[in-house]
Design a protein around this motif. Structure first.
Motif, short mmCIF file in Angstrom:
data_model
loop_
_atom_site.label_atom_id
_atom_site.label_comp_id
_atom_site.label_asym_id
_atom_site.label_seq_id
_atom_site.Cartn_x
_atom_site.Cartn_y
_atom_site.Cartn_z
N CYS A 56 0.85 -1.31 -0.12
CA CYS A 56 0.12 -0.04 0.02
C CYS A 56 0.98 1.20 -0.26
O CYS A 56 1.77 1.27 0.90
N VAL B 27 0.39 4.11 1.32
CA VAL B 27 0.41 4.64 2.71
C VAL B 27 0.55 3.69 3.87
O VAL B 27 0.96 4.12 4.94
N HIS B 28 0.06 2.18 3.68
CA HIS B 28 0.29 1.26 4.80
C HIS B 28 1.35 0.47 4.71
O HIS B 28 1.10 -0.81 3.83
N LEU C 23 -6.71 -1.85 4.12
CA LEU C 23 -7.18 -0.99 5.25
C LEU C 23 -7.69 0.22 4.82
O LEU C 23 -8.65 0.84 5.09
N CYS C 24 -7.31 0.70 3.34
CA CYS C 24 -7.84 1.94 2.79
C CYS C 24 -8.21 1.77 1.53
O CYS C 24 -8.75 2.66 0.83
N CYS D 46 -5.48 -2.26 -0.87
CA CYS D 46 -5.06 -2.19 0.49
C CYS D 46 -6.24 -2.55 1.39
O CYS D 46 -7.50 -1.98 0.92
#
Ligand SMILES: [Zn+2]
Ligand SMILES: [Zn+2]
Ligand SMILES: [Zn+2]
Length: 409
Positions: free
Chosen positions: A82, A84-85, A98-99, A96
């Motif tokens: 990801c 950002v993760h 998460l997002c 992702c």
């Protein structure tokens, strides 16, 4: 050197998903408890890398073109992370969990280890002393992720540890994201210790031989502590500006030259509710990467005849020149990499040359390889002056190479 195996492709550009799917399948097979058989798909090939310059990856043993250290073997493969993760690293493209952002390709190294044998690290699967199969491990390579995480322009600092991404999220606002060598965001305290400014206008005073900054704006921690920000003057597009920073008060000041074609847009992040990774098409098919074309070019083997290769080398030189004029330093690695491969492919042709030409061609070839690597690495650091110097050295090496090869055309 076969370009599709090049890890640089996997780092920053969109990539051939089919080839990678095959590579990933081979890893999965390698990790399966059953002993690999003769019919098992091959592992990713062993590459050779410099212990000091992870960006240097060669197919053959030898010395690092940048520092002369002996190259060491490594098995590189692609994973998807990801933007950002960093905790979300998958073996396949997708989004992702998460997002919902599309995962970006990163480079990992593959090793195998044994339970209870802390220092055991192998470059291939096999059987441990206790008879159990070795356990596969995927480790993000330092510099394995040079993807901008916020849609901005991405550079690596000359200390080869810090990485910067500059964005123009809106008019009159410059934002600087800072990462370590594993693309992790720097903690707020480290950001707060940085000193820097954004210079939107400067001139070189020939009388005093100094650069006079006419418009400079201090970088300060953002409210959320996740980035540095500067309130700059109005910018017309395309907009060029320099960032000058010290990572610590006693560290040297580095300069990064950004050119923004337009205001920056964050990569799209769908609503969490609508993120259904399994149902989504692969990142590559959903979100066409503008660099995909370049990958197609890279996947093409260098043209066969010597004359074609020399013509191709000229073309790469022109491309690099155009990228420099646009300030698109982060993209220089593509034609630089191709130029390096062309020089390597030209090597066997040296034997067709006369004695005199041969003695000129050999050092010229080595210089093209070296200066292409140099261009590639200074392009990453985004310093206009260093890029200019490396380009001059590259042009000189290419001219010497052409002069040595052309008489026999
Ligand atoms: Zn090195
Ligand atoms: Zn995410
Ligand atoms: Zn890096």
């Amino acid at each position: 050197m076969p370009v599709p195996g090049s890890p640089r492709l996997l780092v920053r550009a969109g990539l051939c998903l089919a080839a990678l799917a095959a590579a990933v399948a081979s890893i999965t097979a390698a990790q399966a408890p059953s002993r690999p058989t003769a019919s098992a798909p091959p592992l990713p090939p062993l590459s050779l890398t410099c212990p000091m310059h992870p960006d240097v990856v060669e197919a053959r043993p030898g010395a690092c073109p940048l520092c002369k250290m002996t190259l060491v073997p490594v098995r590189l493969d692609a994973s998807w992370m990801c933007p950002v993760h960093a905790v979300v690293t998958e073996q396949q493209p997708g989004s992702c969990r998460l997002c919902g952002r599309s995962l970006v390709p990163v480079v990992v190294s593959l090793t195998w280890t044994c339970r209870g044998e802390v220092n055991a690290e192998f470059l291939e699967p096999g059987v441990c002393r206790d008879g159990s199969p070795r356990i596969g491990k995927r480790t993000l390579r330092p510099h394995g992720n040079h993807n901008p995480q916020h849609g901005g322009q991405f550079f690596m600092a000359p200390d080869t540890w810090h990485h910067l991404e500059g964005t123009l999220p809106r008019d009159r606002l410059f934002r600087l994201h800072v990462y370590d060598d594993y693309a992790r965001s720097l903690p707020a305290a480290a950001l707060a210790a940085m000193q820097g400014r954004v210079v939107t206008r400067q001139r070189f005073d020939t009388a005093t031989r100094t650069t006079i900054e006419e418009r400079a704006f201090p970088l300060k921690p953002s409210k959320d502590g996740k980035s540095l920000e500067a309130a700059i003057d109005r910018a017309s597009m395309p907009s060029a500006m320099s960032v000058k920073v010290r990572f610590k008060p006693d560290a040297p000041e580095y300069r990064f030259d950004f050119t923004f074609p337009a205001l920056t847009r964050e990569p799209a992040a769908p609503q969490a509710a609508s993120a259904r990774p399994a149902a989504r098409p692969p990142a590559g098919s959903k979100d066409p990467d503008p660099r995909t074309d370049e990958v197609d070019v890279l996947s093409t083997p260098p043209p066969g005849t010597m004359a074609e290769m020399l013509a191709d080398l000229r073309k790469r030189r022109t491309e690099i020149d155009e990228l420099i004029k646009k300030g698109d330093y982060g993209a220089i690695w593509v034609p630089a990499f191709q130029a390096k491969d062309l020089a390597v492919a030209l090597e066997p042709h040296v034997s067709h040359l006369g004695v005199q030409e041969r003695s000129n061609a050999e050092p010229a070839l080595a210089d093209v390889v070296r200066t292409a690597w140099l261009l590639d690495s200074v392009g990453d650091t985004g310093n206009a002056e260093q890029v200019g110097r490396a380009y001059t050295a590259f042009v000189l090496a290419v001219s010497r190479l052409l002069a040595a090869f052309e008489p026999v055309r």
